[in-house]
Each structure stands twice: as structure tokens, then as C-alpha cells.
Design a protein around this motif. Structure first.
Motif, PDB file in Angstrom:
ATOM      1  N   GLY A   1     -32.228  27.981 -30.796  1.00 43.88           N
ATOM      2  CA  GLY A   1     -31.470  27.237 -31.799  1.00 43.88           C
ATOM      3  C   GLY A   1     -32.370  26.740 -32.905  1.00 43.88           C
TER       4      GLY A   1
ATOM      5  N   ASP B   1     -26.273  26.803 -34.123  1.00 44.18           N
ATOM      6  CA  ASP B   1     -26.278  27.439 -32.800  1.00 44.18           C
ATOM      7  C   ASP B   1     -26.931  28.821 -32.817  1.00 44.18           C
ATOM      8  OD1 ASP B   1     -22.833  27.999 -33.358  1.00 44.18           O
ATOM      9  OD2 ASP B   1     -24.391  29.523 -33.448  1.00 44.18           O
TER      10      ASP B   1
ATOM     11  N   TYR C   1     -28.085  20.732 -36.310  1.00 39.99           N
ATOM     12  CA  TYR C   1     -28.495  21.907 -35.539  1.00 39.99           C
ATOM     13  C   TYR C   1     -27.594  23.077 -35.863  1.00 39.99           C
ATOM     14  CZ  TYR C   1     -30.958  18.509 -32.707  1.00 39.99           C
ATOM     15  OH  TYR C   1     -31.765  17.504 -32.284  1.00 39.99           O
TER      16      TYR C   1
ATOM     17  N   GLU D   1     -35.138  13.724 -32.262  1.00 42.99           N
ATOM     18  CA  GLU D   1     -34.146  13.708 -33.343  1.00 42.99           C
ATOM     19  C   GLU D   1     -33.947  12.303 -33.871  1.00 42.99           C
ATOM     20  OE1 GLU D   1     -30.451  15.211 -31.982  1.00 42.99           O
ATOM     21  OE2 GLU D   1     -29.364  14.163 -33.560  1.00 42.99           O
TER      22      GLU D   1
ATOM     23  N   VAL E   1     -33.094  23.918 -36.250  1.00 41.92           N
ATOM     24  CA  VAL E   1     -32.879  22.590 -36.824  1.00 41.92           C
ATOM     25  C   VAL E   1     -32.953  22.735 -38.334  1.00 41.92           C
ATOM     26  CG1 VAL E   1     -33.724  20.261 -36.928  1.00 41.92           C
ATOM     27  CG2 VAL E   1     -34.016  21.572 -34.856  1.00 41.92           C
TER      28      VAL E   1
ATOM     29  N   ARG F   1     -35.729  24.298 -32.075  1.00 40.36           N
ATOM     30  CA  ARG F   1     -35.162  23.252 -31.232  1.00 40.36           C
ATOM     31  C   ARG F   1     -35.557  23.519 -29.800  1.00 40.36           C
ATOM     32  NH1 ARG F   1     -28.981  21.961 -29.896  1.00 40.36           N
ATOM     33  NH2 ARG F   1     -29.387  23.104 -27.999  1.00 40.36           N
TER      34      ARG F   1
END
Lengths: 414, 373, 404
Positions: free
Chosen positions: C232, C246, C244, C131, C234, C220
Motif C-alpha cells: 500500500g 489501496d 492511504y 501516522e 501513503v 505503508r
């Protein structure tokens, strides 16, 4: 009919043949059902499942960050349970010479959540192949998880899904359940298979109650609103032992019953194929006489005396003299001595049986299922008392035991 | 296809075999739950009572058929009830088969997709089975009779063998107490076993084919044999279900027969999941019931409209049957309502229409006899 | 005559030798298979187990004197060991080499100084980007090498991780597969797992979306202590990393896209909310359509779902699944839950992140209402957060399971 007419009139013979071939090829391709196939290498075999309470069951040497990474954002409910799966490694690495074989035959993945199915599907995020449950051998439930919400939320997935088998064995443990999946046997067998096979030895080992403790039988007991039994297992310092019973009444965990009471229960139900009964020699206290049971005839019947319910138990046992520690002081060839030993053993069996019944009555759980006998033989009485059976009536039921032991052989040496 | 094997005569033994294969069909998987849920321990008694009741109904049908040798129901119903009444009766008769066919297709689709092929839509399974049954129904009676005889000796015996493996788990105590003291329930339960025994109405269509020399007594004996076999078969199923699972457990399981066979562990082997084998041996049993029922529907339409060939009628039925089976898949309430109506239609036919026709035919014959002098 | 024959033979032999192309051959043992690539910032992603005092030395030795630019990135490659292990103690099938620099291509070439064979990228399975790198630069810059070079595959998976990317290359999967293959096989389960986006997240789709200026989406992946978890989403705006999303919102988005093959929907029991009941989806029909009413644009989403009851955690005496009315109640409860999931993810996409994911709604509008699209396409980013979505869900429970 219109199509048949067209068929006959317009097409020549060769066209018809060609169309027929195309039709056959298309149908064969479509009907072979290949879209539903799943190759063996594309599946992960799940061998055993462990269910803990949500805050327990972390693997050894796992840091604090692991639970957060393992799990997912849950829309409803809280993180009540931890589900761990033992997965078989189909292609273990080359074994090094002299190293312990099968060190890494299985591995464990885990997740926390509330619904078993949701946790399972989310665990696909930790796996590279889809998980296959048709070879699952055992379910190990920790006592803390069972006390938390009852038994039904835990096992519903396993009784409802078509992939689960009837014969999955269930075990309950006082401590955490996940260590059983991490446990590596010296023989290299995966622990899930080891536990299931060990429970199959119940016929010879009277301390293990596994008759009718598979998932299918659990579902049956829950439907019949009767007690649920599970074998108890413990793990301390790399030593695993199965023995004793865990009892559930109306979906709530009640307590454990020790091996002596389990043995008594098996005598009453008549499900042991072989057993060892030990008695203390009256003339030489401290020395043990052991009887090895080979065959038996057991009958348990309920009787009504007005409003009183009592049971009679008649057992006829036949077996050999297994061990007698004061053997030099007694002449085991003498019929009188043998007769005395038989009486001793019969007394011991009686005591065992009564101990088992009292242990159950103290817990107010009908582990030996006296209620089923009553329902079968005295249905009218059962209809009257079935709602109060376990709480009020069963603790006051008496059992009349009569045991008859015959020693057939005294062994190789007298 | 000019080489259809038409048949003009068949023996009484063949009639018995056809009755057995038509009646024992998919309901051995689909009905036990409802029966055990309503009757509990006394379910086996209801099976026997049902056998007796429907044997009487079948004998009534035999008697009626004997009044009009060489003619099926479709031909003499208008004579008995008048043209409008006759049409109603023929439609009712046809509807019996139709409702059962769509129920069976939809139930089979659900069972096979749930237990065997998870990801296949049930519509595909129904389509496959429908195609095979249509192909069989398009043949003439000679071929179908041979198929039935073959199935009787091969498929039914295999099914019985696989089913009896569940005796390994049988606990006789679960059967006790044998009688739960409620007589009325048991008799109404007996009547509600009609879906299991249904199919014997085919006798009304098949009687003209049986040798003329067979008198009523012989036919009644043959029917008795058939019903005896069927009752034994159903008893075997119900008793083993109650013995292995208890009544309470069987009530909570949609298809208890499959759970029974699942609990079987062949000693000393690793073979498990016998429900796959049970389903495999069950599919031919279902197939021959469905194929022969579609053939009968085609025959009824053919005779009613005066055609010589039943095949276009069978082909016309196919899309109707398919669409109606699909509609039953989604909503359980619709399925339950249709089952209820089928039960009433069947009972009404066997116990209202047939005795009424018998009485009417006696009266007509007496009147005709008096006129003839 | 004989002379002509000899000449012809000689010409044939020369032609064969020239056209066989043998000078271009590269044997398999002479290549190093690169299975996975990890991109970190230059000060992260050190080799594990290195003494902290030695770190600057290691870094200096690994890298090179760069003519232009600064040391911005660290590129790590996972290489496959083709032969048998020497002493058998090291169980992994791969090893990792690494370099720091600015240009990916330059770093890759300089890494030949750490390798005995030439690096071959045609089997790269997965690219993992940390990231921190994405916050520094846009995605297009980082992936330019991978999209341009002819050796790269277009089916490479791309993952983003909040932590460092290199540990993923060092990770030995529990079934001893080569790490890159394991990481790329994990994404194949996205059809069953609602928490993993999966669809349209490989390199080819990313390049396609970058070219059409759409908003990207990526998977992710996270690691803690030998546990690797994929889940998850991105979110990117064009090619800038935003944040991000959820797993619950990912589920909603997959419902809108219709890209799930199987899904699990959990709800609390309608009558007894402290237990859960779960629906397992087998088949669905999803339709997302735009509608224009004068000046207002709105979308309708129609979903038909077919499935079974997966699990019911309550007391089955109280929840009677044999009763068809109870099943109807469950069906509408599940439909409500799916609606709620979709609305939650729309709320995240419209109000929180203000990003039209994968430009789905824009492309639907362009496809079905091209005139309106021509009018609004300049202001689509501003209009999008206000566009309503009308959802209608129909759930049909086909089977209740082996037991009620």
C-alpha cells in the motif's frame, strides 16, 4: 563486404589488435549472463506449502487483526483460500546448551486470496528475500479447501510453473493444513522434508499409498480423466500420522479409504516390496499369526464374457513367518502346520483384496485403476464404456482372486 | 582468412553421418506434442511409416543426383525446367531451409528462456545461437564435416544417455493398446512427421562430393542405414514419451520430452531436474543442424549467382534470419501457419518436384541419346 | 650538513604526527550502531511490558527538562548488540532506547544518558513514522534532522505506519537478522511485488521532492501479532499527509510509472467467470507522453507487455490454451484488466485525492511541452483533476507454461 574492405585498407596492425581485444572483452562481459544470476543467500527456500479454506488456518496465538494485515485488496474474486509457506531459516541462532536444538529452523508466512500466484507475490511484502520454490517438498491440502472448488484451481500453479518439480508430494488432511507447517519435530528436521521422506517409505509400509501421488502424476491423472489419489495425514496434539487414501473423482473430493483397503489396493497393483499380513488362528481365537512378505508375483487381467467384464487376479507370495502368538501350541516345524498357515494367509489376502475392491466400488471411484488395464487389454470394450466406467460399470465388476502363499522360513526359533 | 578447408571428396559413410546430424535437430523437442495429439497411441507406427516414406524420397533424390554427377541441383534445375522454372525450383529449395531455420530458432529461444533463463529475453538467446552458427557456417565444407562427425560421436551419444535415464519411469502399460484402428490417420500421420525427418534434401547438394565410384546401390544402402538410425532415435523418443506420460497427459504439455525427463528421480541420489542436462546436451545437436543448414543456404545462393565464396551470402542471411525468428516469437498463430506452409513446401518438393525432375531428366537424356545416335 | 639532516628528520616526524589525524579516531567498539529510527507522538510508543502504573515514572526518567517547546514527539532508536549475548536467552541482536521531546537532535543527544557509547547514525537503515505524527506536523519538519546531519545516509528507507512505530523496532524477524536490516531488505522486493511502491521512496528522493515542491509518496507498513506486512501507499500533498491508497490502485500507479520488473495480472476467465486466470509479466515497454491540442492538454500511455500465463484455475478441458484464438482472447482480456487498473488508480489520484502523484504528469508536461507548462504551472493543481489519459495496452503471451 564494404566493412571488410575498410578494415583491410585503413587500419594498421596494432589498431586491429586493439579492436580485437576490446571486442573480446565486450563480448565476454555481455555473454556471461550475469544479469540473470541470483545468489543463494538472496533467496528464501520454501520447503512446504499448505492450502486451507480462506477462513481457516490461522496460526496459533494469532489475534483477529492478523488476517487483515496479512492480505491485500483483491480486484476480482473473493478470499477463498489461505496459502501458507514454510520457509527455511538459513542461519539459525546459536543453540543454547541444553535447549532443544533447531527450535526455530523454519517459520511460516501466510496470506488469503483466490489466485495462488497473486497470494504468493503479495507475500513478498512479508519477506525480505525472494521466495524460491525449487526445493519444495510437499503440498498439504485441507479437505475443506478441496471440497470448496475442486482440485484444479489449487494445483494449477504447481503444474504450470517451470520452478516447480514433478516429484512434489501431495497430502490431504481432514483438519486444517497449516498446523503441519508449524509442527516442530524433536529431531529438528523441518517438517516439510520429514513428510516427504516419510512418504518415501511406502515400499515397506502398505498403509501408505504414495506410489504415483506426486504432482506430476496428479496432472497425468487429471488429463486422463481418471481418479486422483492422495495420501492422508492427520495431526493431533503433536502426533503426526500418515495412512489411508483420499480419493478425488472428476476433480471433486469423494472420501477417504482406510488403511486396510489401501493395503488391499497395493496387493492388487503389486507395488509393495514388503508387507505384514495378519490372520487369526482358527484354533485359538484372539491369537494372531503374522506373515512377512518378501517377494510376490502379481497379475491382474481383465476378461470379457459377452458384455460382462470380470477381472482375474493371480498372486504368488513368498515370505517368512513373522510372528505366531500361539506358537507354543503348534509345531511349526511340521509341514502340515505350515501348510495350514499358508492357506490361512492366502484367505486373508483374498479377503483384504475383496474388501479394497468393495470399498472402492461403494464410493464409485476406481482407485486401483482397473480402467487402465481394461483400456490396455480390451480397447474396443473400453471405447464403448469409457464414459460410464466409474459411475455404472465399475461398481458391478467382479474380481476372481487366487492367492498362493509359500512360507520359506519360520524364523530363528520355531 | 585464406585458410578455408575446402574439400572435394567425401566417403559414403561421411554422407550418412551428415544426413543423420542434419536431420535430427530441434524437432525432437518441438514436434512430439502435435504428433501425439493427432495420433494418440499409434504415434510410433507413424514414425516408422514416415521413415519408410522419406527413405523412398531420399532414394529418388539419390537417383536424380546420380543422373548428373559433379553437379548440384542448382546447376541442373534450369536445364530441366527452363530458366524461369529453374529459378522457382532453386528458390523453393532455399526456402525449405530458411523456413526450418527460423522455426527452429524461435522454438529454441522459447524453450531455453522458459526452462533455463527466466529473465533473459528470448531475442538475446536467439542472437547468441545465431552468432555461433554463423561462425561455423562461414567455414568451408572440410571444417563443417569434421564438426558434424565430432558431434555425431559426442553430442548424440550424450543426448541418448541422458534421455535413456527416463526409462526409470517407463510404464509399458501406457503404450497399450498398440494400435488404434484408423489406418488413414496413421498414414497421414506418417506424412506429417516430415519436420522430424527433414534435412535429407541436403543430399542434392552433397552428392557431387561423394566418390564417383559409389554406385546407386551402395548409396541406397547408406541412406537406408541413415534412415534406420533416425527412425530408431525418433521411436525411442516417442515411445518413452508415451510410456512415461500417458497420451492424454502428453497432449496437454507443450514440450512433453522435457516433462518426461523432469519426472526422473535417480535412485539413491538427490540429483533431480535432469531437464537442465537434457537441454545442455540438446543444444549442440541443434547447433549443428542450424549451422549446416545456413551453410547450405549460402551454397545455394553462391552457386545460383555464380560466386566462388559462400561467405558473403551467409553474412547477408544473418539479419534476415534474426528478424524473421523474432517475428515468430509473439504470436502462436503465425508460428502454426508457417509450420503448415513448411510442411507443404517440404512434401511438395520431395514428392512432386523430385520425381518430376527425374522423369524430365530421363526424357532429356533419351532424347539426347537418340540424337547422338 | 649533519645539523640540517637532523632538523629535516625532526620536521618529518612532527609532520607525520600532526597529519595522521589520530586525535579524531573513534574505534568501532566505542560506537553504538543505530540501525533503525522510529518516530511516534509523545504519548504513544511506550516500552512494551511496562506496568501501567509505572508508565509516567518511566516517561519522566527517560526524558529531560526542555527549555523551549513541548513534548511533541517520541524518538526511539534500535541499537545493535555487537558482542555475544550474555545468557543466550534473549535471541534478538538489537535493543531499543527511547526519549520524548521536541527537537530530534536534542532528544538524540539526551539519549546518550541511556547509552554507554556514542550513537553512530551512519548505518541507519530505516525510519518508521507513525501516522499520528504526520497528522500533527508536515514531513519536512520531522525529517529536517535527518536531511541536515552529515552522518545520515541518503539511502535510508522511510515507512509510515497507521499504528505505533516503536513496535517495529522491538520486532524480532523470524530469521533472527537484525531488525533494521530485515525491514530495509523487504523493500528490495518491490520490483516483483505490485502492491509495494518502492521506487523513489528513500530519503534522498524524499528530500528531492520536498525541495521541488512535488507530491510525495511513501510505503505503508503494518504489524499485527508478529506478522509484518509491507504494502500500500501513503499519499502526501507537498508535505502534508493526505491518506492511504489501496494495493489495487498501487498496481495501477506502478503501471503508469513503468517501475515494475514483474507483475501479476488476475482476471476472471472470459468464458467462465467463477475461475481466475493469471498473467505473469516479464518485460514491458511503457511510454507516457503529453499532447497539447490548442487549449486542451491530454496524456497518452502506451504499454507493451510480454509474459507467460502464470496460473489458470479453471477446468483445462474447457479453457483450451493450446488454441491460439483462445490465447488471443486472453491477451485482450488481460489488456482490458490493465486498462481498468490504471483507470481506477487515475480516478483515485484525480478525483478522490486530487493529487498529482510525484508530480509525474507535471514533469512530463514540463519536459515535452515547456511552453504550455509555463502557462499552466500556477494552476496545475486545479487543472490536473480534469486531464484525460488515453491508454493503449498490448499484451503478448509468449509461453503457456509446463502444462496447458
Amino acid at each position: 563486404m564494404l566493412l571488410a574492405g575498410i578494415w583491410r585498407l585503413t587500419l594498421g596492425v596494432w589498431y586491429k589488435r586493439l579492436l580485437g581485444c576490446i571486442l573480446i572483452t565486450t563480448i565476454s562481459l555481455l555473454l556471461s549472463g550475469c544479469w540473470d544470476r541470483s545468489e543463494l543467500e538472496e533467496r528464501h527456500f520454501v520447503l512446504a506449502v499448505a492450502i486451507d479454506r480462506g477462513d481457516q488456518g490461522l496460526g496459533p496465538e494469532q489475534g483477529k487483526d492478523v488476517p487483515r494485515v496479512e492480505t491485500f485488496v483483491q480486484p476480482h474474486g473473493d478470499k477463498r483460500y489461505r496459502l501458507s509457506l514454510q520457509i527455511l531459516d538459513m542461519m539459525p541462532s546459536e543453540k543454547d546448551a541444553g535447549g532443544s536444538k533447531g527450535e526455530e529452523v523454519t517459520y511460516v508466512i501466510s496470506n488469503t486470496g483466490e489466485s495462488m500466484f497473486e497470494m504468493l507475490r503479495d507475500m513478498l511484502g512479508q519477506s525480505d528475500q525472494s521466495l524460491w520454490f525449487e526445493h519444495m517438498q510437499t503440498i498439504i491440502i485441507s479437505e475443506a479447501a478441496a471440497r470448496q472448488g475442486g482440485l484444479q484451481p489449487i494445483i494449477d500453479l504447481f503444474r504450470r510453473q517451470a520452478e516447480m518439480r514433478w516429484l512434489i508430494k501431495t497430502l490431504i488432511t481432514p483438519g486444517e493444513a497449516r498446523p503441519f507447517l508449524e509442527y516442530k519435530l524433536p529431531s529438528g528436521e523441518p517438517s516439510g522434508i520429514f513428510l516427504a521422506n516419510s512418504l518415501q517409505l511406502y515400499k515397506k509400509n502398505t498403509h501408505v499409498p504414495t506410489w504415483r501421488t506426486d504432482i506430476g502424476d496428479l496432472a497425468k491423472s487429471i488429463d486422463n480423466k481418471s481418479r486422483v489419489l492422495m495420501a492422508r495425514i492427520e495431526l493431533v496434539d503433536n502426533v503426526v500420522k500418515i495412512g489411508g487414501l483420499g480419493l478425488f473423482k472428476k476433480d471433486k473430493f469423494v472420501g477417504y479409504v482406510d488403511e486396510y483397503a489401501t493395503q488391499g489396493g497395493k496387493f492388487i497393483l503389486g507395488i509393495e516390496k514388503s508387507a505384514i499380513i495378519t490372520a487369526e488362528c482358527p484354533e485359538h481365537p484372539g491369537k494372531i499369526i503374522a506373515f512377512e512378505l518378501f517377494r510376490h508375483n502379481t497379475k491382474l487381467t481383465p476378461h470379457l464374457d459377452g458384455e460382462n467384464i470380470y477381472y482375474t487376479l493371480d498372486i504368488a507370495m513368498r515370505g517368512n513367518l513373522g510372528e505366531i502368538q500361539c506358537g507354543r501350541q503348534h509345531d511349526t516345524m511340521d509341514a502340515g502346520v505350515i501348510h495350514k498357515i499358508e492357506e490361512l494367509v492366502a484367505e486373508e489376502v483374498k479377503r483384504n483384496v475383496l474388501y479394497a475392491v468393495h470399498a472402492n466400488q461403494n464410493l464409485q471411484v476406481d482407485a486401483i485403476d482397473f480402467g487402465a488395464k481394461l483400456k490396455a487389454h480390451q480397447p474396443l470394450m473400453w471405447e464403448k464404456i469409457k464414459d460410464r466406467w466409474e459411475d455404472e460399470v465399475f461398481p458391478n465388476v467382479s474380481l476372481l482372486v487366487s492367492v498362493n502363499v509359500v512360507i520359506e522360513n519360520i524364523g530363528e526359533h520355531k | 582468412m585464406a585458410n578455408l578447408e575446402a574439400k572435394t571428396y567425401m566417403s559414403t559413410l561421411q554422407l550418412m553421418i551428415v544426413t543423420i546430424t542434419t536431420c535430427i535437430g530441434a524437432q525432437i523437442m518441438l514436434s512430439p506434442r502435435a504428433l501425439i495429439a493427432s495420433l494418440g497411441q499409434a504415434a510410433w507406427i507413424s514414425v516408422i511409416i514416415g521413415g519408410v516414406i522419406f527413405y523412398i524420397a531420399a532414394c529418388l533424390m539419390l537417383k536424380l543426383g546420380k543422373q548428373y554427377p559433379d553437379e548440384t541441383l542448382v546447376e541442373y534445375a534450369p536445364r530441366l525446367f527452363g530458366p524461369l522454372g529453374g529459378s522457382v525450383i532453386v528458390l523453393w529449395f532455399n526456402l525449405l531451409f530458411f523456413l526450418q531455420i527460423i522455426e527452429i530458432f524461435s522454438g529454441v529461444g522459447k524453450i531455453i528462456t522458459f526452462f533455463m533463463f527466466d529473465r533473459t529475453p528470448p531475442e538475446v538467446v536467439i542472437l547468441g545461437l545465431l552468432v555461433v552458427c554463423t561462425y561455423c557456417a562461414l567455414q568451408d565444407w572440410g571444417t563443417i564435416l569434421r564438426v558434424q562427425q565430432f558431434m555425431f560421436f559426442v553430442a548424440y551419444s550424450m543426448l541418448t544417455v541422458v534421455w535413456l535415464a527416463s526409462m526409470l519411469n517407463f510404464q509399458p502399460e501406457n503404450m497399450l493398446p498398440l494400435w488404434t484402428a484408423n489406418g488413414k490417420n496413421v498414414i497421414s500421420g506418417g506424412v506429417s512427421t516430415w519436420p522430424m525427418y527433414s534435412g535429407y534434401e541436403c543430399v542434392l547438394l552433397l552428392l557431387p562430393l561423394v566418390y564417383r565410384q559409389a554406385n546407386f546401390a551402395k548409396l541406397a544402402k547408406i541412406m537406408g542405414g541413415a534412415f534406420g538410425c533416425m527412425t530408431l532415435f525418433f521411436l525411442m523418443i516417442i515411445i518413452i514419451i508415451i510410456g512415461v506420460l500417458t497420451v492424454e497427459n502428453a497432449k496437454s504439455i507443450p514440450y512433453p520430452a522435457l516433462n518426461v525427463i523432469r519426472s526422473v528421480e535417480l535412485p539413491g541420489t538427490f540429483i533431480e531436474r535432469l531437464e537442465n542436462y537434457l537441454l545442455l546436451t540438446w543444444i549442440p545437436v541443434v547447433f549443428d543442424t542450424l549451422a549446416v543448414m545456413m551453410f547450405f543456404m549460402g551454397q545455394v545462393c553462391m552457386r545460383y549467382y555464380g560466386y566462388v565464396d559462400h561467405r558473403p551470402w551467409v553474412l547477408m542471411l544473418v539479419p534476415i534470419v534474426y528478424v524473421c525468428s523474432i517475428l515468430l516469437l509473439d504470436d502462436q498463430q503465425v508460428y502454426d501457419t508457417i509450420s503448415k506452409y513448411t510442411l507443404w513446401a517440404g512434401l511438395g518438393f520431395s514428392f512432386a518436384v523430385v520425381p518430376l525432375s527425374l522423369i524430365l531428366s530421363w526424357r532429356q537424356k533419351r532424347k539426347a541419346g537418340a540424337r547422338c545416335g | 650538513m649533519a645539523k640540517k639532516k637532523i632538523l629535516a628528520c625532526m620536521m618529518l616526524i612532527c609532520l607525520c604526527m600532526f597529519t595522521a589525524g589520530c586525535w579524531d579516531r573513534r574505534e568501532l567498539q566505542e560506537r553504538n550502531f543505530v540501525l533503525a529510527v522510529a518516530i511516534d507522538t509523545a504519548d504513544a510508543g511506550m516500552k512494551p511490558g511496562v506496568n501501567p502504573e509505572q508508565e509516567p515514572e518511566v516517561k519522566r526518567v527517560e526524558t529531560f527538562v526542555q527549555p523551549h517547546g513541548t513534548k511533541r514527539y517520541r524518538l526511539s532508536l534500535q541499537l545493535l548488540k555487537l558482542g555475544k549475548n550474555g545468557d543466550g536467552k534473549d535471541k534478538s541482536k538489537t535493543y531499543v532506547i527511547s526519549n520524548t521531546g521536541d527537537s530530534m537532535f536534542e532528544m538524540a543527544r539526551d539519549m546518550l544518558g541511556q547509552s554507554s557509547k556514542s550513537l553512530w547514525f551512519e548505518h541507519v537503515q530505516v525510519i518508521i513514522i507513525s501516522e499520528a505524527v504526520l497528522r500533527q506536523t508536515g514531513l519536512g519538519e520531522i525529517l529536517d534532522f535527518f536531511k541536515r546531519d552529515s552522518e545520515m545516509r541518503s539511502r535510508m528507507r522511510v515507512y509510515v505506519t497507521p499504528g505505533e512505530a516503536r513496535p517495529f523496532l522491538e520486532y524480532i524477524p523470524p530469521n533472527k537478522e537484525a531488525g533494521g536490516m530485515y525491514l530495509s531488505n523487504m523493500i528490495n522486493l518491490h520490483v516483483k511485488n505490485l502492491h509495494v511502491p518502492g521506487k523513489r521512496t528513500e530519503l534522498a528522493s524524499i528530500i528531492q521532492y520536498l525541495d521541488s515542491n512535488s507530491n510525495l509518496v511513501m510505503n505503508r507498513i503494518e504489524m499485527a501479532d508478529k506478522v509484518v506486512k509491507l504494502g500500500g501507499l501513503v499519499l502526501f500533498k507537498k508535505d502534508k499527509f493526505i491518506g492511504y491508497v489501496d494495493e489495487y490502485a498501487v498496481a495501477g500507479m506502478k503501471y503508469i510509472f513503468g517501475s515494475e520488473k514483474s507483475a501479476i495480472v488476475t482476471i476472471p476467465c472470459p468464458d467462465h467467470p467463477d475461475h481466475q486466470v493469471i498473467f505473469e509479466l516479464f518485460r514491458h515497454d511503457t511510454r507516457l507522453r503529453p499532447h497539447v491540442d490548442g487549449d486542451t492538454i491530454y496524456f497518452t500511455l502506451d504499454i507493451n507487455m510480454y509474459g507467460n500465463i502464470g496460473e489458470l484455475q479453471g477446468d483445462i478441458e474447457l479453457e483450451n490454451t493450446m488454441d491460439s484464438q483462445y490465447v488471443d482472447k486472453l491477451e485482450s482480456a488481460f489488456a482490458d484488466e490493465i486498462k481498468r487498473t490504471i483507470l481506477y488508480s487515475m480516478q483515485i489520484s484525480q478525483n478522490q485525492m486530487k493529487v498529482d502523484i510525484l508530480n509525474l504528469f507535471a514533469s512530463k508536461l514540463k519536459a515535452y511541452e515547456p511552453d504550455t507548462w509555463a502557462k499552466v504551472k500556477e494552476q496545475w493543481e486545479e487543472i490536473y483533476p480534469d486531464i484525460p489519459l488515453v491508454i493503449s495496452v498490448n499484451v503478448s503471451i509468449r509461453n503457456i507454461g509446463s502444462h496447458r
